[in-house]
Design an enzyme around this catalytic site. Structure first.
Site, PDB file in Angstrom:
ATOM      1  N   GLY A 207      -7.030   4.687  -6.340  1.00 43.05           N
ATOM      2  CA  GLY A 207      -7.204   5.903  -7.114  1.00 43.05           C
ATOM      3  C   GLY A 207      -5.937   6.274  -7.861  1.00 43.05           C
ATOM      4  O   GLY A 207      -5.972   6.902  -8.918  1.00 43.05           O
TER       5      GLY A 207
ATOM      6  N   ASP B 166      -7.266   6.927   6.505  1.00 43.43           N
ATOM      7  CA  ASP B 166      -8.055   6.020   5.678  1.00 43.43           C
ATOM      8  C   ASP B 166      -7.978   4.599   6.222  1.00 43.43           C
ATOM      9  O   ASP B 166      -7.673   3.651   5.503  1.00 43.43           O
ATOM     10  CB  ASP B 166      -7.572   6.078   4.223  1.00 43.43           C
ATOM     11  CG  ASP B 166      -8.628   5.550   3.256  1.00 43.43           C
ATOM     12  OD1 ASP B 166      -9.801   5.354   3.681  1.00 43.43           O
ATOM     13  OD2 ASP B 166      -8.297   5.338   2.076  1.00 43.43           O
TER      14      ASP B 166
END
Ligand SMILES: *[C@@H]1O[C@H](CO)[C@@H](O)[C@H](O)[C@H]1NC(C)=O
Ligand SMILES: *[C@@H]1O[C@H](CO)[C@@H](O)[C@H](O)[C@H]1NC(C)=O
Ligand SMILES: *[C@@H]1O[C@H](CO)[C@@H](O)[C@H](O)[C@H]1NC(C)=O
Ligand SMILES: *[C@@H]1O[C@H](CO)[C@@H](O)[C@H](O)[C@H]1NC(C)=O
Ligand SMILES: *[C@@H]1O[C@H](CO)[C@@H](O)[C@H](O)[C@H]1NC(C)=O
Ligand SMILES: CC(=O)N[C@H]1CO[C@H](CO)[C@@H](O)[C@@H]1O
Length: 927
Positions: free
Chosen positions: A608, A724
């Site tokens: 991202g 994550d």
């Protein structure tokens, strides 16, 4: 051809001891290049009357405390005894004592000469026998047969290095001593049989024909200062001599001095021949490769106008040596000629050389000079040269008073006290352990320890060492144990060493160093108030937060309020500007990044925040460069978070950061490159011909990534939550070791402090997210455990986190369904081709299912997971035939828990090392 008439031969008796009494005087002249003349045991240097050579004391050539100086008894000194014989150095203690001759030219031929005159220096009149070594190779045995005998030993050798050691070895037959030591450079290849692998030990060197038995020929008549002993025996021999010049070829071998060639002998009875019987006893013959001789001939009578013929055969033990067309030899008038053995020959107790006149010869044979050598091998390898120079420098720095003389490792029986070496037949020995504890060492830690490149155990404990610990010690790749305890060291533990401690490769002991900055003993900086204090304080903080502006301001404000900084190991190190930090966390400019990545050519991945590029540092180190894309606003915070985390934590199962870039708008993080890519690629069969990883490898990856997470949860205070965890965030290095990556979402788990990382940002990847976290938005370490459970299931099944079966279903539910049908095998990734222990698979699945329990409190902690995965791996390895894999160091637990809280602006690092076996099994540690 007539039969030669029978002739009796004059037999020359040879004594092994070469007695010499020198008289006469020469003027002092300039010292020839490279001559070293040492008067052992003497009080001062002087110029020798006879040769004009300068003699020095032995002070600079041997340890000051090695041996004792003595004067020989006056009864052995006559007016003609040269001064260099007056004194000796004797060695009653230590088996081996060595002189070091340095500044030599490597590869050049040298003559080395030892001189020994016992002279009853120690009164009991006990004549010793001892051995001499050149470096690590046996040279000769010195057998003193008479108190008044002046014994010379001489070797001709090619010096392999720029220094040479001559060692006296006590063989249990009396105290070794030495009167003098000479070194003379020879013209290269003067003696063709002395080379890198063999040396020549002189047995006899005689000049025939002088009338005076004191008429020694040496320097300056012989520019190489060989000593040509006169052979005088008027009863059987006629001396011949000439004043005419004897022509010599300057490029020839041996180059006998003209004075030697100007005299010769011939049998007094012209019908006799010449025969030498050369005694070879009293020399350990098994150490010889054989013998060689050089015979020198020059006709001194002008026979050109007469019919006289001088022609003879040269025989060695009755074997004819001249194999030329004519077989017989005729010396040339006033031209020096030599005759030498081109290879070593064997002999037992004696060598007989005979010169027989041929039938045609009207004159008897003549001979001018002879040299006889034993050939010795110099093939024993000494210790690795770099190790030798390092340990020698260390010895010198600390003035070590032990048996530290000669080669450190060779022979094995005499290796230096406190050293352990490793021996390999084809390579020079290397030093692996150094134990210098309780040695009264003072001063700093020598930088030369960092040059002992193969050292594994370095024990400097219980000394009086001061100063700081050199960060160069981190260069020692094999170092397992470094014991610095009970000294007076100060400063902090270098960053490089800390890294090794953290990754489990090094055990460091440093207790009882009152001034060393460690957690148990934080160093107080000067009290606040002065500007100096602030200047010192600021960089400490600056570097910790990586000069990232927003965080920096925050810290500086806090810092100024704080009177003293309670900081410790890591922070000190990062803040004190020392070079190890610069290397570890380097700041790159954007241009440098362009260069490193070849203008961002190769993309490794994308997230991202932007792209990850492959790069290569100046030294060839491969790196991954994570460049924040400008468009991504979100990225800044993640970047800061990740950078912060990475500067604080180091573990071998966490991807480490090499540097960063904050250059205008450009921000980037530079990591170690993980050439084997992500675990995701391996599970999805992108590598290994679509087979994915074998089961054992998968278990290792599981265990290693679990250890990385465990460290985040338990090794860091407060715990760091990754948030994550997934297969694309587990990277593999070239050895397929797993490391957790991507800390962009991670968060220091601290309820009080919510100032710089928002708790309200949800992070995670579909399929891996803990439902509880999703519900409460409150992450916990158990959220990571959940995600890790998903990773474990993927390792077992080879399936993605969300399957289409045909409807989307999570891997957790899918697994539960398969297991409900009781069919474990059908769940296992078929690409492992059945090569797995089903019990280990079952146990792993169990762990995974516990990790993915709905209720967080029912999930195990990462500590439990690590323990259980270790058991799985043991099961798996135990099922094979190998038992424990020696390459696996998992039972070595190394923790470093770091307090990363910034409350009150106080940085506290709270670390405790728990180390496993290396600490206790190191041989150097055993006392
Ligand atoms: C010389 O040697 C020969 C043979 O050995 C011998 O017969 C002769 O007597 C010797 N001559 C002298 C003068 O000694
Ligand atoms: C040997 O004699 C010299 C001079 O006679 C003297 O200076 C020296 O100290 C003596 N050495 C020893 C060890 O006695
Ligand atoms: C030294 O000479 C011997 C022959 O005498 C030979 O075998 C050996 O290879 C030589 N060594 C070197 C290093 O040339
Ligand atoms: C040389 O002389 C010795 C004795 O003088 C004899 O034994 C030997 O056989 C002779 N050698 C030759 C080759 O004539
Ligand atoms: C270390 O040195 C200090 C100061 O010279 C001395 O007081 C102390 O006794 C020494 N310690 C040891 C163990 O030698
Ligand atoms: C006697 C000695 O120290 N020999 C060394 C000379 O240097 C070579 C390497 O250049 C070493 O291998 C030897 O051990």
């Amino acid at each position: 051809m007539e039969q030669p008439t029978p002739r009796t031969s004059a037999v020359v008796p040879w004594s092994l001891l070469l007695l010499c009494l020198v008289s006469g005087a020469l003027q002092a002249r300039a010292q020839p290049n490279g001559f070293i003349s040492i008067d052992c045991g003497g009080p001062t240097g002087y110029v020798d009357d006879t040769t004009g050579l300068s003699y020095t004391t032995d002070a600079g050539f041997i340890d000051a405390d090695a041996g004792n100086n003595h004067n020989i008894s006056v009864e052995y000194i006559t007016p003609s005894t040269p001064k260099s014989w007056y004194s000796v150095r004797s060695f009653p203690s230590e088996t081996r004592n060595c002189y070091t001759l340095s500044s030599l030219v490597s590869g050049l031929q040298y003559l080395v000469r030892g001189k020994f005159l016992y002279g009853n220096y120690d009164d009991p009149n006990r004549l010793p026998i001892f051995d001499l070594y050149i470096g690590v190779n046996f040279w000769t045995r010195v057998n003193i047969l008479e108190a008044g005998a002046a014994v010379y030993t001489e070797a001709i050798m090619v010096v392999p290095n720029d220094s040479l050691q001559v060692c006296l070895m006590n063989t249990g037959s009396g105290t070794p001593f030495i009167s003098g030591l000479d070194l003379r450079p020879l013209k290269n290849k003067l003696y063709p049989l002395a080379n890198e692998t063999q040396a020549l030990v002189l047995l006899h060197r005689f000049n025939f024909g002088p009338t005076d038995s004191h008429d020694i020929i040496r320097y300056p008549l012989d520019p190489y200062d060989r000593i040509w002993f006169p052979f005088v025996d008027a009863t059987d021999w006629t001396d011949m001599s000439t004043d005419m010049n004897v022509n010599a070829d300057v490029d020839q071998l041996f180059q006998p001095p003209e004075a030697v060639m100007q005299t010769a002998i011939t049998p007094r009875n012209v019908s006799n021949n010449i025969e030498f019987s050369l005694d070879l006893e009293s020399f350990p013959s098994d150490l010889r490769l054989g013998y060689i001789y050089t015979l020198y001939f020059c006709e001194l009578e002008d026979l050109s106008s007469s019919n006289a013929v001088r022609e003879y055969y040269i025989n060695l033990d009755d074997v004819l040596q001249v194999e030329s067309s004519e077989e017989a030899y005729t010396p040339t008038y006033l031209v020096d000629r030599y005759f030498y053995s081109t290879g070593p020959f064997q002999a037992d107790q004696s060598i007989v050389i005979s010169l027989n006149a041929t039938a045609e010869s009207t004159l008897p044979p003549i001979i001018n000079a002879i040299e006889l050598f034993a050939v010795i091998a110099t093939t024993t390898l000494g210790t690795d040269e770099q190790d030798v120079s390092a340990i020698t420098a260390i010895k010198e720095m600390y003035q070590v008073h032990k048996n530290w003389m000669g080669d450190p490792c060779v022979p094995k029986a005499l290796n230096w006290d406190g050293l352990t070496c490793s021996y390999d037949v084809s390579k020079p020995p290397i030093i692996t352990n150094v134990n210098m504890s309780f040695n009264g060492l003072r001063g700093g830690i020598s930088p030369n320890f960092a040059n002992l490149k193969d050292v594994q155990y370095l024990d400097l404990s219980n000394n009086n060492l001061t100063g700081s610990i050199p960060d160069t010690l981190a260069r020692l790749h094999s170092l397992i144990l470094l014991d610095l305890s009970n000294n007076n060291l100060n400063g902090s533990i270098p960053f490089g060493l800390l890294k090794k401690i953290e990754d489990g490769s090094l055990s460091l002991r440093y207790s009882n160093n009152p001034d060393l900055c460690t957690n148990g003993n934080s160093c107080q900086l000067p009290e606040r108030g002065s500007k100096v204090a602030i200047y010192i304080a600021v960089p400490v903080v600056v570097i910790v937060v990586l000069v990232l502006a927003s965080v920096l301001c925050f810290c500086m404000q806090r810092k100024r309020k704080q009177g003293s900084i309670n900081y410790s190991v890591k922070l000190t190190n990062e803040g004190d500007g020392n070079s190890s930090l610069r290397l570890e966390n380097r700041r790159f400019t954007y241009m440098e990044l362009q260069m490193i990545t070849n203008n961002f050519q190769r993309v490794l991945g994308q997230g991202g925040f932007g792209y990850v590029f492959q790069g290569s540092l100046e030294d060839g180190t491969q790196v991954a460069v994570k460049l924040r894309s400008h468009s991504s606003n979100q990225g800044v915070k993640q970047f800061l978070a990740e950078a912060q985390v990475l500067t604080r934590i180091h573990h071998r199962n966490l991807v480490s950061m090499i540097g960063y870039c904050k250059d205008g708008v450009h921000m980037a993080l530079v990591y170690e490159y993980m050439p084997q890519g992500t675990l995701h690629e391996h599970i999805s069969g992108k590598h290994n011909n679509g087979l994915g990883l074998p089961w054992r490898q998968r278990l290792r990856v599981a265990l290693e990534s679990a250890q990385g997470l465990e460290y985040l949860h338990k090794g860091c205070n407060p715990p760091i939550i990754h948030r994550d965890v997934k297969t694309t965030n587990i990277l593999l290095n070239a050895r397929l070791e797993a490391k957790i990556a991507d800390f962009g979402m991670s968060k220091a788990f601290n309820y009080e402090d919510s100032t710089h990382v928002s708790t309200n940002t949800f992070a995670g990847t579909h399929g891996y997210v803990d439902p509880e976290y999703q519900r409460t938005m409150q992450p916990s370490t158990k959220s990571d455990v959940y995600s890790f459970g998903v990773v474990l299931l993927q390792l077992v099944t080879g399936k993605p986190a969300i399957l289409r079966d045909p409807k989307p279903i999570t891997i957790i539910n899918w697994t539960r369904q398969v297991l409900a049908r009781g069919d474990i095998e059908s769940m296992v990734d078929a690409r492992m081709q059945g090569d797995h222990d089903i019990n280990a698979v079952w146990k792993t699945t169990e762990i995974a299912l516990m990790c993915t329990e709905q209720a967080p409190q029912q999930r195990p902690s990462m500590i439990d997971v690590v323990m259980q995965l270790q058991e799985c791996l043991d099961l798996e390895l135990g099922s094979g035939n190998g038992g424990k894999d020696p390459n696996m160091g998992y039972n070595v637990a190394t923790y470093m828990s770091i307090d990363v809280s910034q409350n009150n602006g106080t940085f506290e690092i709270d670390h405790n090392y728990t180390t496993g076996p290396p600490m206790d099994t190191g041989p150097a540690a055993a006392r």
